[in-house]
Design a protein around this motif. Structure first.
Motif, PDB file in Angstrom:
ATOM      1  N   LEU B 745     -93.388-113.530  93.113  1.00  0.00           N
ATOM      2  CA  LEU B 745     -92.755-112.463  92.345  1.00  0.00           C
ATOM      3  C   LEU B 745     -91.383-112.929  91.824  1.00  0.00           C
ATOM      4  CD1 LEU B 745     -92.843-109.533  91.386  1.00  0.00           C
ATOM      5  CD2 LEU B 745     -91.759-108.880  93.524  1.00  0.00           C
ATOM      6  N   LEU B 746     -90.603-113.541  92.700  1.00  0.00           N
ATOM      7  CA  LEU B 746     -89.269-113.973  92.287  1.00  0.00           C
ATOM      8  C   LEU B 746     -89.353-115.062  91.226  1.00  0.00           C
ATOM      9  CD1 LEU B 746     -87.492-113.994  95.764  1.00  0.00           C
ATOM     10  CD2 LEU B 746     -87.166-112.365  93.899  1.00  0.00           C
ATOM     11  N   ARG B 747     -90.381-115.934  91.384  1.00  0.00           N
ATOM     12  CA  ARG B 747     -90.538-117.015  90.418  1.00  0.00           C
ATOM     13  C   ARG B 747     -90.855-116.450  89.044  1.00  0.00           C
ATOM     14  NH1 ARG B 747     -94.237-119.754  88.200  1.00  0.00           N
ATOM     15  NH2 ARG B 747     -95.944-118.625  89.177  1.00  0.00           N
ATOM     16  N   ILE B 748     -91.757-115.466  89.032  1.00  0.00           N
ATOM     17  CA  ILE B 748     -92.157-114.885  87.751  1.00  0.00           C
ATOM     18  C   ILE B 748     -91.001-114.133  87.101  1.00  0.00           C
ATOM     19  CG2 ILE B 748     -93.651-113.113  86.727  1.00  0.00           C
ATOM     20  CD1 ILE B 748     -95.853-114.139  88.576  1.00  0.00           C
ATOM     21  N   ILE B 749     -90.241-113.425  87.931  1.00  0.00           N
ATOM     22  CA  ILE B 749     -89.094-112.714  87.368  1.00  0.00           C
ATOM     23  C   ILE B 749     -88.131-113.695  86.717  1.00  0.00           C
ATOM     24  CG2 ILE B 749     -87.039-111.371  87.951  1.00  0.00           C
ATOM     25  CD1 ILE B 749     -88.675-109.935  90.039  1.00  0.00           C
ATOM     26  N   GLN B 750     -87.870-114.784  87.446  1.00  0.00           N
ATOM     27  CA  GLN B 750     -87.007-115.828  86.922  1.00  0.00           C
ATOM     28  C   GLN B 750     -87.530-116.330  85.573  1.00  0.00           C
ATOM     29  OE1 GLN B 750     -85.314-116.887  90.260  1.00  0.00           O
ATOM     30  NE2 GLN B 750     -83.682-116.490  88.807  1.00  0.00           N
ATOM     31  N   ALA B 751     -88.865-116.521  85.522  1.00  0.00           N
ATOM     32  CA  ALA B 751     -89.467-117.092  84.327  1.00  0.00           C
ATOM     33  C   ALA B 751     -89.338-116.173  83.119  1.00  0.00           C
ATOM     34  CB  ALA B 751     -90.938-117.408  84.616  1.00  0.00           C
ATOM     35  N   VAL B 752     -89.508-114.878  83.311  1.00  0.00           N
ATOM     36  CA  VAL B 752     -89.517-113.993  82.136  1.00  0.00           C
ATOM     37  C   VAL B 752     -88.116-113.588  81.689  1.00  0.00           C
ATOM     38  CG1 VAL B 752     -91.798-113.076  82.689  1.00  0.00           C
ATOM     39  CG2 VAL B 752     -89.744-111.856  83.471  1.00  0.00           C
ATOM     40  N   MET B 753     -87.125-113.806  82.566  1.00  0.00           N
ATOM     41  CA  MET B 753     -85.807-113.281  82.188  1.00  0.00           C
ATOM     42  C   MET B 753     -84.980-114.257  81.351  1.00  0.00           C
ATOM     43  SD  MET B 753     -84.894-110.919  85.381  1.00  0.00           S
ATOM     44  CE  MET B 753     -83.154-111.034  85.256  1.00  0.00           C
TER      45      MET B 753
END
Lengths: 195, 753
Positions: B745-753
């Motif tokens: 989840l944290l990785r994906i958030i990082q990726a989209v932001m």
């Protein structure tokens, strides 16, 4: 009373007897303490300093030399064992016991974001400063002593929020009171929302 | 004897009046509720107290207190003389008088008209009875009877008339200082023990010398003999002198060692004596800080009475164990939680009279406040015989407060209900009343009790009542702890929270929903690595056995993986500096006998860290690995999910990762929140009532303003067509709950932001 030592290896005798060695060590230690006491006492022994000059306690940490207003210094001691604290910023190295009180130990290099090379000797001394209700031990490799500096000799450096300036001897004079009022020093101050 | 200054005198006076007021409050309550076994004795005591208060007020020149006290005295005297009945109305008037004095004590200004009205009514009452009063005070027989009844009442343990011991008042701050000095003394004692060990080291050193001396002694003797036989050599004289010196040296050293041995024995003996004395001193000072529980009870009686009258209920407050003694600090800290629990009982617990009659219960509701010392804990129970926790109502309130989604309420378990009641913002009172019902009570209760290292639990039987139990440690400065090792460092955990310590084989670990679990005595529980939580590198390489420490809090149990268990010991707690006292997972620090500091972990924090199980903090251990520790600027996340479990899980993960998290229970609510607040990313469930995640995504992506806002869809559906629909709607990323873990989840958030 001994005129000729002959073929006896006195050095070895002393060593094997053990006591002289210890005594010499003690003497060396006494001499070191005497010198240090002399150093600390120096400013008091000097002619009264002009009103506007500041007494700074200077210490070395890594490649830097820092100076702090002696009025804020509560003491200097050798670093005892430090217990690391989980969940605190890296500039807090942990807590240690100072005469029955628990003092938080801070490494200014982490706070100022100075790169730290792997070091043979970790900082072994601690300057305890107090201001704004905080009492913190600042790590130092060596405590150099106290010197009087007139404000004119402190040259301001721009973009250095917690430095009053540099002296001719390249001592970084810290604005300790400001530094200790930095909100970042209080863990959880920005996020104390509870459950 | 020196005369006290005016300020000294006044401060004594305020304390004295405070005591008097409490006695009056308690006495009136006893008379009003009919609890007094000897009404006349209580009245006489109140009469005496009012009289003393009058005199004291005159002495310091506070005329308003003098006047009111005078009226009170006259009324009590009249009542004693049976010329005046203490009707509820008259009691109210007396309470008013007491309150007026209390206000003066508290430094609150009494509004002139209220004061005037009260004084007028007091005067009227007294004026009508004045002659009888005088007559009564002249009767000597009353005094002898009074002495007898004092004893009688003291034996029944009444609040009012406990025999007073001779003593002086000492401010708590002085005792605190004394306690501080004693802990310094403890440390000094430890230093003494260190010196003792130095002496032993010195003796060992001597033994080594002795051995070495013996080994060269034969050579020495041979040399001496040769010297004796030899002709006069030029070295011989010097060598002989030297040998003689060696001989005396040996005597000196042996003699010195004898002294050292004696010194070591003496030091050991003195240390033991000092140690025993310091401990005794610590106990005694600790006991000095103890005050009987009853010293805060008077206020509660009065509060319950007033509250019950306000809401038109008839309630009897039963006090049990008022003589139990506890630390002043603890007692003061308990006052507020108890107050909240009593308010809740009056407001929510006890039903209105008619309802009780209909249910076949006695019309007068009953609240019991019971205190007892159980081992090293003080246990306070507040129970009522009211309606019990209403699961349905709590669920509805939780919905209203947005803590649970609408369709979840039906399946809320008893545990969930019990944990919901501590949430800020939750109230079941339909009409918000003056004192409770703002949803502020139970979360405060829990926070306060935990700050005392205690815990709260609740038992409730629908229709029969609710009991809240607060348990707090008896002594705050000492704590029995389990010392354990994580990586290369030792930590302590309060023993009270440790429910089990055990070793298991690695193959006993299984996974459920991607998390490590273990079954202990048939009970499955998650395993968490304490290394990860505290940001410490694991010490030992993989082993076949795992050491587990099972902690319990909030009616949950979690197994924490550690490296080793060392011992259980009593630790003397020391405050941490203000700068680090709020650090996560830490409840304090203590000094070990060696003088080293050990960190005491907060078991509540550790338990609540789940389900987030990752390194929350950068590892701050070695200088050659300076972890970047710049706190991330607080990004704002909006979580939209109709399931309370998922919402809580995500919220927790993201909050520990440093995000500022808001939650919405469906698309509609999210849409409203998006209009009002700025967010950096939205994480939404797909299937939700009212407006689903796909629709929410479409709206966001088609909005000129919000178009750039990243949206992550999260769902338990693994159907590819759903996934496609999500991406078509404009979602930036798509996470499946079945694959869901926090790192992802944290990785994906990082990726989209």
């Amino acid at each position: 009373m001994l005129q000729k030592p002959g073929s006896i290896d006195w050095e070895a005798v002393w060593k094997s007897l053990n006591w002289d060695d210890a005594q010499r060590q003690q003497a060396a230690e006494r001499e070191r303490l005497r010198q240090r006491a002399h150093q600390y006492a120096a400013p008091a022994a000097q002619a009264p300093t002009p009103e506007d000059s500041r007494s700074l306690l200077t210490f070395t940490l890594g490649h830097e030399r820092y100076g702090v207003d002696v009025m804020l210094v509560r003491g200097v001691r050798a670093v005892a064992k430090i217990a690391r604290l989980p969940g605190v910023p890296a500039f807090y190295r942990g807590v240690t016991n100072v005469r029955g009180r628990i003092i938080t130990v801070m490494d200014l290099r982490y706070f100022f974001d100075i790169s730290i090379e792997p070091e043979a000797l970790p900082p072994g001394e601690m300057v305890i400063v107090r201001s704004n209700d905080l009492e913190i031990g600042l790590l130092a490799h060596q405590v150099n002593g106290i010197s009087a500096v007139s404000p004119a000799a402190i040259r301001p450096v721009e973009h250095m929020p917690y430095m009053a300036g540099l002296t001719d001897e390249r001592v970084i004079v810290l604005q300790m009171a400001w530094l200790l009022a930095d909100e970042r020093l209080i863990v959880g101050s920005a996020t104390s929302s509870g459950q | 004897m020196t005369t006290p200054s005016d300020a000294d005198l006044l401060s004594i006076f305020w304390v004295e009046v405070g005591d008097y007021l409490q006695t009056l409050n308690n006495g009136l309550l006893q008379i009003e509720t009919g609890a007094a076994e000897n009404e006349a004795a209580v009245l006489r005591e109140m009469n005496r107290v009012a009289h003393s208060m009058k005199g004291a007020a005159r002495a310091v020149g506070i005329s308003i207190i003098e006047t009111i006290a005078h009226y009170l005295e006259a009324i009590f005297a009249a009542a004693l003389n049976d010329r005046l009945a203490l009707t509820p109305n008259l009691c109210d008037l007396l309470y008013d008088g007491i309150d007026l004095i209390q206000n003066v004590v508290n430094g609150v200004e009494n509004p002139t008209e209220i004061l005037a009205a009260a004084l007028a009514r007091l005067e009227q009452t007294v004026a009508a009875r004045a002659p009888e009063t005088r007559q009564h005070t002249a009767r000597p027989a009353a005094d002898s009877r009074r002495a007898a009844s004092t004893v009688e009442l003291a034996e029944t343990g009444t609040l009012l008339l406990r025999p007073a011991e001779d003593g002086v008042r000492v401010p708590v701050s002085k005792l605190d200082r004394l306690s501080g000095e004693i802990s310094e003394l403890l440390v000094t004692k430890m230093h003494g023990e260190e010196r003792q060990r130095d002496l032993y080291r010195l003796q060992r050193l001597h033994h080594r010398w002795q051995r070495e001396w013996r080994s060269v002694r034969t050579a020495y003797i041979r040399l001496a003999r040769r010297l004796q036989n030899q002709a006069r050599d030029e070295n011989a004289a010097d060598l002989a002198a030297l040998l003689e010196f060696l001989e005396t040296n040996q005597h000196y050293l042996t003699e010195t060692n004898r002294h050292i041995a004696q010194l070591a024995r003496d030091v050991a003996q003195y240390n033991a004596q000092v140690g025993a004395l310091v401990e005794q001193l610590q106990d005694d000072v600790g006991r000095m800080r103890l005050v009987p529980f009853e010293s805060i009870l008077g206020g509660f009686q009065r509060m319950v009475r007033d509250l019950a009258r306000d809401v038109g209920k008839s309630i009897y407050l039963d006090l049990v164990g008022s003589t139990v003694e506890l630390d002043k600090t603890t007692l003061d800290a308990l006052r507020e939680p108890i107050m909240h629990l009593l308010r809740n009982a009056v407001d929510h617990g006890i039903e209105p009279g008619p309802e009780r009659t209909r249910l076949g219960k006695p019309e007068t509701g009953r609240i019991q406040l019971a205190v007892e010392q159980r081992g090293k804990e003080i246990v306070v129970r507040v129970s009522d015989d009211g309606r019990g926790l209403d699961a349905e109502k709590i669920s509805r309130a939780a919905q209203a407060a947005g803590l649970v989604g609408p369709q979840e309420s039906v399946v809320l378990s008893e545990e969930e209900i019990h944990s919901l009641i501590y949430q800020p913002g939750l109230t079941t009172s339909e009409n918000v009343t003056r004192l409770s019902g703002r949803g502020m009570g139970l979360d405060i209760v829990r926070t306060r009790v935990e700050s005392l290292r205690g815990r709260v639990s609740v038992q409730s039987i629908p229709g029969q009542g609710t009991t809240f139990t607060l348990s707090v440690p008896l002594v705050l400065s000492r704590l029995s702890c389990v010392v354990l090792q994580v990586g290369d460092q030792n930590f302590a955990v309060p023993s009270a929270r440790v429910s089990r310590m055990l070793k298991i084989r690695r193959d006993q670990v299984f996974t459920a929903e991607g998390r490590d679990m273990v079954q202990i005595h048939g009970q499955p529980m998650p395993i968490l690595s304490l290394h990860a939580l505290l940001g410490i590198a694991p010490a030992a390489p993989d082993d076949d056995e795992i050491t587990l420490l099972v902690l319990a809090a909030d009616e949950r149990q979690i197994a924490f993986q550690i490296d080793a268990l060392h011992s259980e010991q009593e630790l003397v707690l020391k405050p941490l500096g203000r700068e680090v006292e709020n650090a996560h997972y830490i409840s304090g620090a203590a000094l070990l006998g060696s003088g080293d500091v050990i960190i005491v972990l907060d078991a509540n924090d550790l338990i609540r860290s789940t389900p987030a199980a990752a390194p929350v903090f950068p590892h701050t251990a070695d200088p050659d690995d300076p972890a970047p520790n710049a706190p991330p600027s607080r990004r704002r996340v909006l979580i939209v999910d109709d399931s309370i479990t998922t919402r809580t899980l995500e919220k927790h993960i993201l909050e520990t990762a440093g995000f500022d998290v808001s939650v919405a229970i469906d698309g509609v609510e999210a849409w409203t929140m998006l209009a009002e607040n700025a967010f950096d990313v939205v994480i939404a469930d797909v299937e939700m009532p009212n407006m689903d995640g796909l629709e929410l995504t479409r709206r966001i992506k088609n909005d000129g303003h919000l178009g750039q806002l990243p949206v992550i869809l999260l769902t338990s559906l693994s159907r590819p067509e759903q996934r496609e629909a999500g991406l078509k709607a404009g979602a930036d990323a798509y996470v499946m709950k079945s694959q869901f873990d926090q790192a992802e989840l944290l990785r994906i958030i990082q990726a989209v932001m």
